[in-house]
Design a protein around this motif. Structure first.
Motif, mmCIF file in Angstrom:
data_model
loop_
_atom_site.group_PDB
_atom_site.id
_atom_site.type_symbol
_atom_site.label_atom_id
_atom_site.label_comp_id
_atom_site.label_asym_id
_atom_site.label_seq_id
_atom_site.Cartn_x
_atom_site.Cartn_y
_atom_site.Cartn_z
ATOM 1 N N VAL A 1 -1.259 10.957 -3.985
ATOM 2 C CA VAL A 1 -0.979 11.857 -5.184
ATOM 3 C C VAL A 1 0.645 12.399 -4.604
ATOM 4 N N GLU A 2 1.485 12.422 -5.558
ATOM 5 C CA GLU A 2 3.157 12.840 -5.059
ATOM 6 C C GLU A 2 3.472 13.617 -5.844
ATOM 7 N N ALA A 3 4.491 14.588 -5.515
ATOM 8 C CA ALA A 3 5.146 15.660 -6.285
ATOM 9 C C ALA A 3 6.073 14.988 -7.711
ATOM 10 N N PHE A 4 5.895 15.177 -8.569
ATOM 11 C CA PHE A 4 6.698 14.699 -9.572
ATOM 12 C C PHE A 4 8.423 15.050 -9.003
ATOM 13 N N VAL A 5 9.247 14.136 -9.217
ATOM 14 C CA VAL A 5 10.575 14.304 -8.889
ATOM 15 C C VAL A 5 11.658 14.673 -10.063
ATOM 16 N N PRO A 6 11.858 15.775 -10.258
ATOM 17 C CA PRO A 6 12.874 15.825 -11.641
ATOM 18 C C PRO A 6 14.255 15.292 -11.443
ATOM 19 N N GLY B 1 -1.929 2.063 -13.321
ATOM 20 C CA GLY B 1 -2.828 2.765 -12.313
ATOM 21 C C GLY B 1 -2.246 4.324 -11.957
ATOM 22 N N GLN B 2 -1.323 4.781 -12.901
ATOM 23 C CA GLN B 2 -0.695 6.074 -12.603
ATOM 24 C C GLN B 2 -1.164 7.018 -13.565
ATOM 25 N N SER B 3 -1.386 8.279 -13.308
ATOM 26 C CA SER B 3 -1.798 9.565 -14.241
ATOM 27 C C SER B 3 -0.708 10.589 -13.795
ATOM 28 N N LEU C 1 17.319 2.424 -15.879
ATOM 29 C CA LEU C 1 16.556 3.108 -16.993
ATOM 30 C C LEU C 1 15.197 2.581 -17.119
ATOM 31 N N HIS C 2 14.115 3.566 -17.225
ATOM 32 C CA HIS C 2 12.790 3.256 -17.344
ATOM 33 C C HIS C 2 12.195 3.652 -18.695
ATOM 34 N N ARG C 3 11.233 2.715 -19.277
ATOM 35 C CA ARG C 3 10.617 3.598 -20.299
ATOM 36 C C ARG C 3 9.211 3.159 -20.217
ATOM 37 N N ALA D 1 13.376 8.214 -1.563
ATOM 38 C CA ALA D 1 12.721 7.159 -1.817
ATOM 39 C C ALA D 1 11.496 7.087 -2.788
ATOM 40 N N ASN D 2 11.491 6.279 -3.699
ATOM 41 C CA ASN D 2 10.214 5.968 -4.453
ATOM 42 C C ASN D 2 9.392 4.778 -3.710
ATOM 43 N N GLU D 3 9.693 3.546 -3.767
ATOM 44 C CA GLU D 3 9.262 2.390 -3.289
ATOM 45 C C GLU D 3 10.225 1.228 -3.030
ATOM 46 N N PHE D 4 9.737 0.102 -2.134
ATOM 47 C CA PHE D 4 10.741 -0.980 -2.238
ATOM 48 C C PHE D 4 9.982 -2.120 -2.430
ATOM 49 N N ALA E 1 2.780 16.461 -10.876
ATOM 50 C CA ALA E 1 2.448 15.468 -9.831
ATOM 51 C C ALA E 1 1.974 14.342 -10.461
ATOM 52 N N ILE E 2 1.915 13.108 -9.681
ATOM 53 C CA ILE E 2 1.571 11.839 -10.171
ATOM 54 C C ILE E 2 0.659 11.371 -9.066
ATOM 55 N N LEU E 3 -0.454 11.017 -9.560
ATOM 56 C CA LEU E 3 -1.696 10.178 -8.987
ATOM 57 C C LEU E 3 -1.346 8.799 -9.081
ATOM 58 N N LYS E 4 -1.352 8.057 -8.248
ATOM 59 C CA LYS E 4 -1.252 6.613 -8.254
ATOM 60 C C LYS E 4 -1.960 5.965 -7.162
ATOM 61 N N SER E 5 -2.636 4.542 -7.666
ATOM 62 C CA SER E 5 -3.437 4.025 -6.900
ATOM 63 C C SER E 5 -2.727 3.299 -5.664
ATOM 64 N N LEU F 1 15.164 4.305 -5.555
ATOM 65 C CA LEU F 1 15.419 5.673 -5.168
ATOM 66 C C LEU F 1 15.566 6.639 -6.407
ATOM 67 N N PHE F 2 15.113 8.103 -6.186
ATOM 68 C CA PHE F 2 15.334 9.027 -6.949
ATOM 69 C C PHE F 2 16.643 9.798 -6.736
ATOM 70 N N GLU F 3 17.447 10.062 -7.586
ATOM 71 C CA GLU F 3 18.739 11.114 -7.121
ATOM 72 C C GLU F 3 18.230 12.395 -7.845
ATOM 73 N N ARG G 1 18.689 10.807 -11.831
ATOM 74 C CA ARG G 1 18.788 9.493 -12.388
ATOM 75 C C ARG G 1 17.881 8.655 -11.446
ATOM 76 N N GLU G 2 17.647 7.373 -11.786
ATOM 77 C CA GLU G 2 16.990 6.461 -10.785
ATOM 78 C C GLU G 2 18.003 5.465 -10.399
ATOM 79 N N VAL G 3 17.943 5.247 -9.089
ATOM 80 C CA VAL G 3 18.882 3.912 -8.676
ATOM 81 C C VAL G 3 18.156 3.038 -7.628
ATOM 82 N N ASP H 1 0.817 -1.128 0.151
ATOM 83 C CA ASP H 1 -0.081 0.125 -0.059
ATOM 84 C C ASP H 1 0.917 1.322 0.244
ATOM 85 N N ARG H 2 0.759 2.003 -1.105
ATOM 86 C CA ARG H 2 1.796 3.045 -1.447
ATOM 87 C C ARG H 2 1.412 4.082 -0.228
ATOM 88 N N LEU H 3 0.514 4.174 0.431
ATOM 89 C CA LEU H 3 0.159 5.436 1.473
ATOM 90 C C LEU H 3 0.808 4.799 2.950
HETATM 91 P P1 AMP Z 1 6.560 3.126 -9.653
HETATM 92 O O1 AMP Z 1 5.494 2.255 -10.171
HETATM 93 O O2 AMP Z 1 5.988 3.987 -8.534
HETATM 94 O O3 AMP Z 1 7.687 2.562 -9.426
HETATM 95 O O4 AMP Z 1 6.694 4.173 -11.040
HETATM 96 C C1 AMP Z 1 7.436 3.769 -12.184
HETATM 97 C C2 AMP Z 1 8.091 4.878 -12.859
HETATM 98 O O5 AMP Z 1 7.440 6.052 -13.030
HETATM 99 C C3 AMP Z 1 9.347 4.989 -11.800
HETATM 100 O O6 AMP Z 1 10.573 4.217 -12.055
HETATM 101 C C4 AMP Z 1 9.567 6.663 -12.251
HETATM 102 O O7 AMP Z 1 10.454 6.294 -13.675
HETATM 103 C C5 AMP Z 1 8.390 7.208 -12.642
HETATM 104 N N1 AMP Z 1 7.971 7.729 -11.473
HETATM 105 C C6 AMP Z 1 7.247 7.339 -10.336
HETATM 106 N N2 AMP Z 1 7.012 8.237 -9.445
HETATM 107 C C7 AMP Z 1 7.631 9.276 -9.730
HETATM 108 C C8 AMP Z 1 7.795 10.728 -9.208
HETATM 109 N N3 AMP Z 1 7.112 11.062 -8.119
HETATM 110 N N4 AMP Z 1 8.635 11.509 -10.040
HETATM 111 C C9 AMP Z 1 9.205 11.188 -11.088
HETATM 112 N N5 AMP Z 1 9.022 10.035 -11.729
HETATM 113 C C10 AMP Z 1 8.040 9.072 -11.207
#
Ligand code: AMP
Length: 364
Positions: A172-177, A148-150, A203-205, A254-257, A135-139, A245-247, A180-182, A97-99
């Motif tokens: 909903v979370e702030a978009f992180v500029p 499940g993300q917009s 690297l994600h696409r 932290a994004n998620e674990f 920002a990004i909205l995530k379930s 993590l985002f750098e 790189r992603e690690v 649960d992301r929250l």
């Molecule tokens: P997630 O399902 O949360 O791992 O998101 C998938 C991918 O979307 C991540 O690996 C990032 O590339 C991008 N992403 C997710 N959340 C954010 C955020 N808050 N800011 C910028 N990019 C994000």
């Protein structure tokens, strides 16, 4: 010793491939009769919450682990009351649960993007007043690989994004500029021994992982180790855990674990002295953990939707092919390759050759 695994996909398959040389037997539970790990052990075919199958799994396995985090809480609890289950149901509950996950990070001082819980269009509008665009909205639950993300770029987009979620609770979370992603893959054993792999740069696409490169001696290694150690200790965690993590400007957010072996750690199969899969098994069986030292420079490239010609791939020096025995389908991970090199430039060339092969068959 018999290890039970919930799920019989490619992660379960690679766990078994690492465990067979250690003399381990495997039993898998998966709804699909043709799941790709099944030929490496006994298989129980049916729903994850089928009480008869769960009872058989608990009876037959000395220890149970899993390859995905969306294991229903009552399933993990049932198994834990009958046999050893690692990682614990608590780790699952937090990761599902992301929250809850973000609140957990916050409580142990791991930085996250600014976030807020959303359960109505009204609460989304209110949250956006604080968080700001983009920002990004995530379930909250069931989201992976960007599902499940917009992305929210302006107030005009709020109603459509909320409707897309069909009323499921969200964050909903702030978009992180990010620069790189690690991710950091860490391992903690039953006795509390902890080891870390060098950072993976990812690297994600389209929300899906494409490439991971091992970054030995990265300037961010210590910060990542400190965050992931807090997480391991706070969860009394056993097994492999991946912290994504985002750098941003020299700081990690932290994004998620993931409470399991992770795609960004596949380079460890040939690129580290002990793979994440072997170390996961050592950890849950309370065996001494293996060295995580990298073997040269290493990377991994995913094949999504289609397979390369084996000869083309193996022509690339120091490349190794890992097929998942899954039939290609749009957007489906069907294989990966690892590759090693003596220095960064050589690694980049080999990775680019692998990416070219992956792009030729990628339909996502
Ligand atoms: P997630 O399902 O949360 O791992 O998101 C998938 C991918 O979307 C991540 O690996 C990032 O590339 C991008 N992403 C997710 N959340 C954010 C955020 N808050 N800011 C910028 N990019 C994000």
């Amino acid at each position: 010793m018999r290890v039970g695994v919930l799920g019989a996909g490619q992660l379960a398959r690679m766990i078994a491939l690492a465990g067979i040389p250690l003399g381990l037997d495997f039993i898998f539970l998966d709804p699909a009769a043709d799941a790709c790990a099944n030929r490496l052990g006994e298989s129980l075919v049916g729903d994850y919450n089928d009480p008869k199958l769960l009872a058989q799994l608990a009876e037959r396995a000395d220890v149970v682990t899993y390859e995905f985090e969306n294991v229903p809480a009552e399933v993990a609890e049932f198994l834990a009351s009958h046999t050893q289950v690692h990682p614990s149901p608590k780790a699952l509950a937090v990761a599902q649960d992301r929250l809850i996950e973000k609140t957990f990070f916050h409580d142990i001082d791991i930085p996250t993007p600014a976030y807020a819980a959303v359960d109505s269009l009204e609460s989304l509008k209110q949250a956006m007043a604080d968080i700001g665009y983009p920002a990004i909205l995530k379930s909250r639950t069931q989201g992976y690989d960007g599902k499940g993300q917009s992305m929210l770029k302006s107030a005009d987009e709020l109603s459509a994004a909320w409707e897309l979620l069909q009323g499921v609770p969200a964050v909903v979370e702030a978009f992180v500029p990010f620069n790189r992603e690690v991710s950091i893959i860490a391992v903690r054993s039953v006795s509390g021994e902890i080891v870390f792999y060098p950072l993976s740069e990812n690297l994600h696409r389209g929300g899906i992982l494409r490439v991971s490169e091992c970054r030995a001696d990265d300037a961010m290694q210590q910060q990542a180790e400190s965050y992931v150690s807090r997480l391991l200790e706070a969860l009394d965690y056993v097994g492999v855990l991946a912290l994504e993590l985002f750098e941003v400007d020299g700081k990690l957010v932290a994004n998620e674990f993931a409470p399991r072996v992770h795609n960004s750690g596949h380079w460890t199969i040939e690129g580290a002295e002990t793979s994440q899969f072997e170390n996961h098994l050592r950890a849950i069986l309370d065996l001494p953990l293996g060295s995580t030292a990298p073997v040269g420079q290493a990377a991994m490239v995913n094949f999504i939707g289609g397979l390369p010609k084996t000869e083309d791939l193996l022509k690339i020096p120091h490349a190794h092919l890992h097929l998942y025995d899954k039939s290609p389908r749009k957007g489906r991970k069907v294989a990966h390759a690892t590759v090693r090199a003596e220095h960064q430039q050589q690694l980049s060339e080999r990775v680019n050759n692998l990416i070219r092969l992956a792009d030729q068959v990628d339909d996502s």
